[in-house]
Scaffold this active site. Sequence first.
Site, PDB file in Angstrom:
ATOM      1  N   LYS A  80       0.895  -1.155   0.058  1.00 22.47           N
ATOM      2  CA  LYS A  80      -0.179   0.180  -0.045  1.00 22.47           C
ATOM      3  C   LYS A  80       0.955   1.419   0.029  1.00 22.47           C
ATOM      4  CE  LYS A  80      -3.946   1.961   2.597  1.00 22.47           C
ATOM      5  NZ  LYS A  80      -4.826   1.742   3.686  1.00 22.47           N
ATOM      6  N   SER A 155      -9.727   1.492   2.990  1.00 21.21           N
ATOM      7  CA  SER A 155      -8.990   2.535   1.819  1.00 21.21           C
ATOM      8  C   SER A 155      -7.846   1.694   1.363  1.00 21.21           C
ATOM      9  CB  SER A 155      -8.104   3.520   2.669  1.00 21.21           C
ATOM     10  OG  SER A 155      -7.367   2.694   3.755  1.00 21.21           O
ATOM     11  N   SER A 179      -9.794  -1.055   7.007  1.00 24.50           N
ATOM     12  CA  SER A 179      -9.455  -0.596   5.690  1.00 24.50           C
ATOM     13  C   SER A 179      -8.365  -2.039   4.879  1.00 24.50           C
ATOM     14  CB  SER A 179      -8.417   0.515   5.737  1.00 24.50           C
ATOM     15  OG  SER A 179      -9.059   1.657   5.728  1.00 24.50           O
TER      16      SER A 179
END
EC number: 6.3.5.7
Length: 490
Positions: A80, A155, A179
């Site tokens: 990420k 996210s 997330s």
Amino acid sequence: MSLFDKRLSEIHSALRAKEISVTDLVQASIASIKEHDGEIKSVLHVDEEGALAHARQLDERLVKGNEELGLLYGLPAGLKDNLVTKDIRTTCASKFLANYDPVHDGTVSKKVKDADSVIVAKLNMDEFAMGGSNENSGFFPAKNPWNTDYVPGGSSGGSAAAMAARHFYYTLGSDTGGSIRQPAAFCGVVGLKPTYGRVSRFGLVAFASSLDQIGPVTKNVEDSAYVLQAIAGHDEYDSTSANVDVPNYLSALTGDVKGLRIGVPKELIGEGIDPEVRDAVLAALKQLESMGATWSEVSMPHTEYAVPAYYLLSSSEASSNLARFDGVRYGVRADNAANLIELYKESRSQGFGQEVKRRIMLGTYALSSGYYDAYYKKAQQVRTLIIQDFNSIFADYDVILHPTTPSTAFKVGENVDDPVKMYLEDICTVPVNLAGLPAISVPCGFSKNGLPIGLQIVGRAFDESTVLRVAHAYEQTAGFYGRKPEWVRG
């Protein structure tokens, strides 16, 4: 079966037998991104040159045969884009950091390298990890590989979408209010949020420091155990890192759940949960029951306050953490500022997206004089009550089980103009973050329109072993392991 469908243990066997090379794996990863990511847009930056150079070094080590190989030897990974990586652009999917190249690795980035994994790419996300759909990316939204009309979640949407597309052997995400788990559920993969403090946050660009936690996204539970084994542990660079022993997670994968006591919160299985999701979770409970577990309905009476408490607390921490992005030290620097105050204002106005600005404003308001007691302090009190709810259940039960999300993935654009509706999608995941507990999402079915459904298993603090054991036992018998979108290779 595609190479990227194999378990990590199977790939290691093939590498040691020299049936394949690390370079082969990395080239296959890069080829998958180039060929298939144009539509799902899960990847932001590919370090092709660096990844191939690292792969060649690892191949040479195996040929020499005089060095012990790391736990994640040769495995291509995607991280990420809020995990700091030396010499690989790290933007948090924000225009504010569009040209930021870190000069050091974060602890987790270093750990996966030390475990001989190859970081191939940085992955799409909601800007600064604020969002639940990946539509808040400052560059472009990622799409759900099962149906690109739908969001991948957020996210860590890029981490889950890339895993569903089999671009990598594993990805890493961060989980502040769900997330990792929510996008894993939306994309039909496994997402693990460790206990707060189990994995170092040093090098994770902070959103809400008392809630953030790094964890793996994988195609199966066994792979999650491998990755957690590599990244868990105390870190002197993170004052919130827990100095507790890290068990052997792989030894927990026994397939045995006989005598396991499961609590199912009535607040998270009844009203507000899509009937298809509820039916899939009840079927999972029946499956575990047939394997020797028992379950009962329990209550978490303060669940209805979890979402507002979470957004007050996380936004308050975000308003503090993001104060460092001021246009002076790094990131966007406004050209038209007449003085220092104007520089701050213009740089932040130009660099931050709408959702980030919204949460900074909410957090600043909650912390302001005259409102602190009414909002922030009260939210902290609610957090304590939610922790007590969990403690009460865990006095009698080994794990808590319920849907990961109240519904399957929603359509792109469906909730973008209604932030409150978007926030309420987190009802099943945010209580876990407020309590700092470990939880995993595993696939447990599909809706009539072919979208994945996720089952969430929550454990006691630092008892990831039991969470993994239950998830693995269910996965091995449920019949959903290995399913992937039709277009994915293999």
